[in-house]
Motif scaffolding. Structure first.
Motif, PDB file in Angstrom:
ATOM      1  N   GLN A  85       0.901  56.683  -2.262  1.00 30.79           N
ATOM      2  CA  GLN A  85       1.029  55.556  -1.318  1.00 30.79           C
ATOM      3  C   GLN A  85       2.379  55.517  -0.607  1.00 30.79           C
ATOM      4  O   GLN A  85       2.810  54.472  -0.140  1.00 30.79           O
ATOM      5  N   PHE A  86       3.075  56.623  -0.534  1.00 29.58           N
ATOM      6  CA  PHE A  86       4.385  56.786   0.129  1.00 29.58           C
ATOM      7  C   PHE A  86       5.495  55.945  -0.512  1.00 29.58           C
ATOM      8  O   PHE A  86       6.567  56.451  -0.792  1.00 29.58           O
ATOM      9  N   ASN A  87       5.205  54.616  -0.685  1.00 31.41           N
ATOM     10  CA  ASN A  87       6.188  53.702  -1.280  1.00 31.41           C
ATOM     11  C   ASN A  87       7.543  53.729  -0.590  1.00 31.41           C
ATOM     12  O   ASN A  87       8.577  53.683  -1.243  1.00 31.41           O
ATOM     13  N   LEU A  88       7.538  53.804   0.742  1.00 30.91           N
ATOM     14  CA  LEU A  88       8.802  53.614   1.457  1.00 30.91           C
ATOM     15  C   LEU A  88       9.173  52.143   1.329  1.00 30.91           C
ATOM     16  O   LEU A  88       8.317  51.303   1.080  1.00 30.91           O
ATOM     17  N   PHE A  89      10.469  51.840   1.486  1.00 32.90           N
ATOM     18  CA  PHE A  89      10.911  50.458   1.385  1.00 32.90           C
ATOM     19  C   PHE A  89      10.739  49.794   2.752  1.00 32.90           C
ATOM     20  O   PHE A  89      11.489  50.102   3.677  1.00 32.90           O
ATOM     21  N   PRO A  90       9.757  48.893   2.882  1.00 34.49           N
ATOM     22  CA  PRO A  90       9.387  48.412   4.225  1.00 34.49           C
ATOM     23  C   PRO A  90      10.450  47.553   4.903  1.00 34.49           C
ATOM     24  O   PRO A  90      10.417  47.397   6.110  1.00 34.49           O
ATOM     25  N   HIS A  91      11.390  47.009   4.110  1.00 34.18           N
ATOM     26  CA  HIS A  91      12.384  46.124   4.718  1.00 34.18           C
ATOM     27  C   HIS A  91      13.609  46.887   5.217  1.00 34.18           C
ATOM     28  O   HIS A  91      14.542  46.290   5.729  1.00 34.18           O
ATOM     29  N   MET A  92      13.610  48.211   5.071  1.00 33.27           N
ATOM     30  CA  MET A  92      14.759  48.996   5.524  1.00 33.27           C
ATOM     31  C   MET A  92      14.326  49.982   6.591  1.00 33.27           C
ATOM     32  O   MET A  92      13.214  50.499   6.559  1.00 33.27           O
ATOM     33  N   LYS A  93      15.265  50.282   7.489  1.00 35.83           N
ATOM     34  CA  LYS A  93      14.999  51.319   8.474  1.00 35.83           C
ATOM     35  C   LYS A  93      14.855  52.661   7.754  1.00 35.83           C
ATOM     36  O   LYS A  93      15.369  52.836   6.650  1.00 35.83           O
ATOM     37  N   VAL A  94      14.191  53.593   8.435  1.00 37.94           N
ATOM     38  CA  VAL A  94      13.941  54.914   7.863  1.00 37.94           C
ATOM     39  C   VAL A  94      15.227  55.544   7.326  1.00 37.94           C
ATOM     40  O   VAL A  94      15.282  56.029   6.193  1.00 37.94           O
ATOM     41  N   LYS A  95      16.268  55.485   8.153  1.00 40.13           N
ATOM     42  CA  LYS A  95      17.557  56.063   7.784  1.00 40.13           C
ATOM     43  C   LYS A  95      18.095  55.435   6.488  1.00 40.13           C
ATOM     44  O   LYS A  95      18.593  56.132   5.602  1.00 40.13           O
ATOM     45  N   GLU A  96      17.953  54.102   6.402  1.00 42.43           N
ATOM     46  CA  GLU A  96      18.472  53.391   5.230  1.00 42.43           C
ATOM     47  C   GLU A  96      17.666  53.738   3.980  1.00 42.43           C
ATOM     48  O   GLU A  96      18.201  53.802   2.873  1.00 42.43           O
ATOM     49  N   ASN A  97      16.364  53.952   4.157  1.00 41.83           N
ATOM     50  CA  ASN A  97      15.518  54.393   3.053  1.00 41.83           C
ATOM     51  C   ASN A  97      16.081  55.657   2.422  1.00 41.83           C
ATOM     52  O   ASN A  97      16.133  55.791   1.210  1.00 41.83           O
ATOM     53  N   GLY A 125      11.005  66.963  10.905  1.00 35.78           N
ATOM     54  CA  GLY A 125      10.488  66.851  12.269  1.00 35.78           C
ATOM     55  C   GLY A 125      10.419  65.447  12.815  1.00 35.78           C
ATOM     56  O   GLY A 125       9.622  65.168  13.719  1.00 35.78           O
ATOM     57  N   LEU A 126      11.238  64.522  12.293  1.00 32.67           N
ATOM     58  CA  LEU A 126      11.181  63.152  12.796  1.00 32.67           C
ATOM     59  C   LEU A 126      12.580  62.610  13.138  1.00 32.67           C
ATOM     60  O   LEU A 126      12.923  61.489  12.775  1.00 32.67           O
ATOM     61  N   PRO A 127      13.390  63.410  13.849  1.00 29.73           N
ATOM     62  CA  PRO A 127      14.765  62.935  14.094  1.00 29.73           C
ATOM     63  C   PRO A 127      14.812  61.644  14.907  1.00 29.73           C
ATOM     64  O   PRO A 127      15.752  60.871  14.778  1.00 29.73           O
ATOM     65  N   GLU A 128      13.800  61.398  15.713  1.00 30.13           N
ATOM     66  CA  GLU A 128      13.836  60.218  16.599  1.00 30.13           C
ATOM     67  C   GLU A 128      13.441  58.935  15.867  1.00 30.13           C
ATOM     68  O   GLU A 128      13.513  57.859  16.434  1.00 30.13           O
ATOM     69  N   LYS A 129      13.023  59.050  14.601  1.00 31.41           N
ATOM     70  CA  LYS A 129      12.547  57.853  13.892  1.00 31.41           C
ATOM     71  C   LYS A 129      13.605  57.211  12.992  1.00 31.41           C
ATOM     72  O   LYS A 129      13.294  56.310  12.217  1.00 31.41           O
ATOM     73  N   ALA A 130      14.851  57.663  13.093  1.00 27.55           N
ATOM     74  CA  ALA A 130      15.903  57.182  12.194  1.00 27.55           C
ATOM     75  C   ALA A 130      16.009  55.662  12.181  1.00 27.55           C
ATOM     76  O   ALA A 130      16.222  55.049  11.144  1.00 27.55           O
ATOM     77  N   GLU A 131      15.855  55.048  13.351  1.00 28.58           N
ATOM     78  CA  GLU A 131      16.069  53.601  13.458  1.00 28.58           C
ATOM     79  C   GLU A 131      14.765  52.808  13.367  1.00 28.58           C
ATOM     80  O   GLU A 131      14.761  51.597  13.541  1.00 28.58           O
ATOM     81  N   ALA A 132      13.645  53.499  13.120  1.00 22.67           N
ATOM     82  CA  ALA A 132      12.356  52.797  13.057  1.00 22.67           C
ATOM     83  C   ALA A 132      12.171  52.193  11.666  1.00 22.67           C
ATOM     84  O   ALA A 132      12.858  52.566  10.717  1.00 22.67           O
ATOM     85  N   TYR A 133      11.253  51.233  11.586  1.00 22.38           N
ATOM     86  CA  TYR A 133      10.865  50.698  10.277  1.00 22.38           C
ATOM     87  C   TYR A 133       9.598  51.415   9.816  1.00 22.38           C
ATOM     88  O   TYR A 133       8.773  51.825  10.649  1.00 22.38           O
ATOM     89  N   PRO A 134       9.413  51.586   8.487  1.00 24.22           N
ATOM     90  CA  PRO A 134       8.244  52.324   7.983  1.00 24.22           C
ATOM     91  C   PRO A 134       6.917  51.807   8.555  1.00 24.22           C
ATOM     92  O   PRO A 134       6.016  52.588   8.839  1.00 24.22           O
ATOM     93  N   GLY A 135       6.817  50.483   8.730  1.00 24.41           N
ATOM     94  CA  GLY A 135       5.573  49.914   9.247  1.00 24.41           C
ATOM     95  C   GLY A 135       5.199  50.388  10.631  1.00 24.41           C
ATOM     96  O   GLY A 135       4.056  50.231  11.067  1.00 24.41           O
ATOM     97  N   GLN A 136       6.168  50.971  11.354  1.00 25.29           N
ATOM     98  CA  GLN A 136       5.893  51.421  12.723  1.00 25.29           C
ATOM     99  C   GLN A 136       5.409  52.862  12.760  1.00 25.29           C
ATOM    100  O   GLN A 136       5.129  53.390  13.826  1.00 25.29           O
ATOM    101  N   LEU A 137       5.340  53.503  11.568  1.00 26.98           N
ATOM    102  CA  LEU A 137       5.010  54.925  11.531  1.00 26.98           C
ATOM    103  C   LEU A 137       3.591  55.155  11.020  1.00 26.98           C
ATOM    104  O   LEU A 137       3.033  54.325  10.300  1.00 26.98           O
ATOM    105  N   SER A 138       3.048  56.325  11.372  1.00 24.45           N
ATOM    106  CA  SER A 138       1.727  56.699  10.848  1.00 24.45           C
ATOM    107  C   SER A 138       1.881  57.121   9.379  1.00 24.45           C
ATOM    108  O   SER A 138       2.990  57.358   8.903  1.00 24.45           O
TER     109      SER A 138
END
Lengths: 240, 274
Positions: A85-97, A125-138
């Motif tokens: 289930q990936f379990n990224l931390f949804p309250h942090m930006k990708v970079k902060e994760n 392959g996702l350098p442009e997603k550093a500032e995105a939140y996990p919820g915005q990603l596929s």
């Protein structure tokens, strides 16, 4: 690198792992296959003590991780884990994760972690997603970030728990691609998966688990083309 | 010549009462003289309640006390609530049999929540104010009110916070721990921030309830804004304007608080955007 001796795990009266002995060598890619409920995920989760074994010992780089005297938090730093289930931390930006653990555990400075995070994002392959939140990603992108997050700790071994099972079919490929690259770089990997193609292509060794034991173990060629065990045959006839 | 208010003695205490007639002839501005009588009487009441002898100061002084008690109790309540919630959920989520210390602490927390939620706040204030603490000075009374309300609120916050902690999937803890973070670090950096966001509406509710419940501190003789209104009533022998004003003051405070919470909630929801 990982040495498992007589590993047993019960949930209540239900015995999930009934004595497993296994040795995983440095640089080896081990793929674990088997039906649901066969204990393969539990086995993987015991390797970094997310499940507490009922009995048996697990040695990681010579240290018994089941011994309460050894600091499991220190040992886990060297074992990356990727979840279904990936379990990224949804309250942090990708970079902060990616930066969280190395910085909070004082293994890297803020700047070093920042650089590492950006390097890893480029690698998956996702350098442009550093500032995105996990919820915005596929899903596929999230799982690639999860791999990057685990790699940020410079682990000696990577554990994958059905990393593609929660993905839409068109996203499975991108995640497997990253895993193949990782394998090619010589990372020690233990992968629980239903992707038989991946097992065939990448594995040094395939373990077939059923009813809490390793029924059969061998090279992909041996397991897929000439299985010896009846249960292995019957499982493979259903999935291939 | 300015007529001095009628003075008379009621037992030992000297009471000054300003009558409508006195006000109209001596204090009311000229333009009011032509107003209909009911409007004049209304103006008189306002004058009596707020202006005469600078009585508005009772309300502002009372408001300061209300704020101090609310904020003090809020901070204490959130700290107690968080500690109790973390202990309770650590106990409930541990897969092995929890160790003896955690089991004892869990039992204490359970008793605390049961007792504090099971008795009226009014009774708790009476017991704290007249049995346990028996404050002598205003400062002591303030402290007594903050402690009682804080401990009371903590019991409710604990249950709210516990629901928040349990709303976070186990996978989040596992992800944190698998990276080598300790239980405390995982809680602090990963679980609590997410849980806080989830419980904010319920926590806001509790804060609003707390603000309004401070009106009960009058029973331990604290000079809050409710007490101020009561004092004015006893001075003027009129209840309508003081109590309606009091209600409006609470209403305005709650509306402002609701707006602030809304802003905070929107800010925390930033990571939810798609």
């Amino acid at each position: 690198m990982i040495n498992v001796k007589g590993l047993k795990k019960s949930f209540g009266n239900h015995e999930v792992l009934c004595g497993i002995d296994e040795h995983i060598k440095k640089g080896e890619k081990v793929v674990i296959i088997g039906a649901s409920g066969s204990g393969k995920s539990t086995f993987l989760r015991c390797l970094n003590l997310l499940e507490q074994p009922t009995d048996g010992q697990i040695f990681f780089e010579g240290t018994d991780i089941t011994d309460p005297k050894n600091d499991i938090n220190k040992l886990r730093r060297k074992m990356g884990m990727v979840f279904q289930q990936f379990n990224l931390f949804p309250h942090m930006k990708v970079k902060e994760n990616i930066k969280l653990a190395p910085v909070k555990l004082k293994l890297m400075t803020e700047e070093e972690a920042e650089k590492k995070a950006l390097d890893l994002l480029a690698r998956v392959g996702l350098p442009e997603k550093a500032e995105a939140y996990p919820g915005q990603l596929s899903g596929g992108q999230q799982q690639r970030i999860a791999i990057a997050r685990a790699l940020a700790m410079n682990p000696d071994v990577m554990l994958f728990d059905e990393p593609t099972s929660a993905l839409d079919p068109e996203m499975v490929g991108e995640v497997l691609e990253i895993m193949k690259e990782l394998a090619a770089e010589g990372m020690t990997m233990v992968v629980v998966t239903h992707e038989m193609g991946f097992a065939r292509e990448v594995a040094d060794r395939v373990l077939f688990m059923d009813e809490g034991v390793i029924m059969e173990s061998g090279t992909p060629k041996e397991i897929f083309e000439n299985p010896q065990n009846e249960r292995t045959k019957s499982f493979l006839s259903k999935v291939l | 010549m300015l007529a001095s208010p009628l003075l008379f003695t009621k037992g030992e205490i000297k009471v000054s009462v300003l009558t409508f007639a006195m006000w109209l002839t001596d204090m009311a501005p000229d333009w009011m003289q032509n107003l209909p009588e009911w409007l004049q009487r209304l103006c008189f009441q306002f004058f009596q309640v707020f202006v005469y002898e600078n009585r508005w100061k009772f309300f502002t002084d009372g408001l300061v006390t209300t704020f101090v008690v609310t904020i003090g109790a809020l901070i204490l309540g959130v700290i107690i609530g968080m500690i109790v919630a973390i202990l309770r959920s650590a106990h409930d989520s541990s897969r092995k049999k929890p160790n003896i210390i955690l089991r004892i602490l869990n039992s204490i927390c359970k008793i605390y929540v049961t007792v504090l939620r099971g008795t009226p706040l009014m009774v708790q204030l009476l017991i704290m104010g007249f049995v346990i603490m028996v404050p002598k000075s205003t400062f002591d009374t303030n402290l007594c009110a903050i402690i009682t309300l804080g401990i009371n609120s903590g019991a409710y916050v604990a249950e709210i916070a516990r629901s928040g902690l349990m709303s976070i999937p186990a996978g989040q803890t596992e992800a944190g721990r698998s990276l080598g973070l300790s239980y405390a670090q995982t809680m602090f950096y990963i679980i609590v921030p997410q849980a806080f966001k989830n419980i904010l509406p319920a926590l806001g509710n509790e804060l609003i309830a707390l603000l309004k419940e401070t009106s009960l501190v009058t029973v331990i003789a604290l000079q809050d804004v409710t007490k101020a209104a009561q004092v004015i009533v006893s001075k003027t022998y009129t209840a309508t304007i003081p109590y309606i004003s009091l209600a409006l003051i609470y209403l305005v405070l709650v509306v402002i608080l609701t707006k602030l919470l809304g802003i905070l909630e929107r800010r925390l929801r930033e990571s939810d955007k798609r």
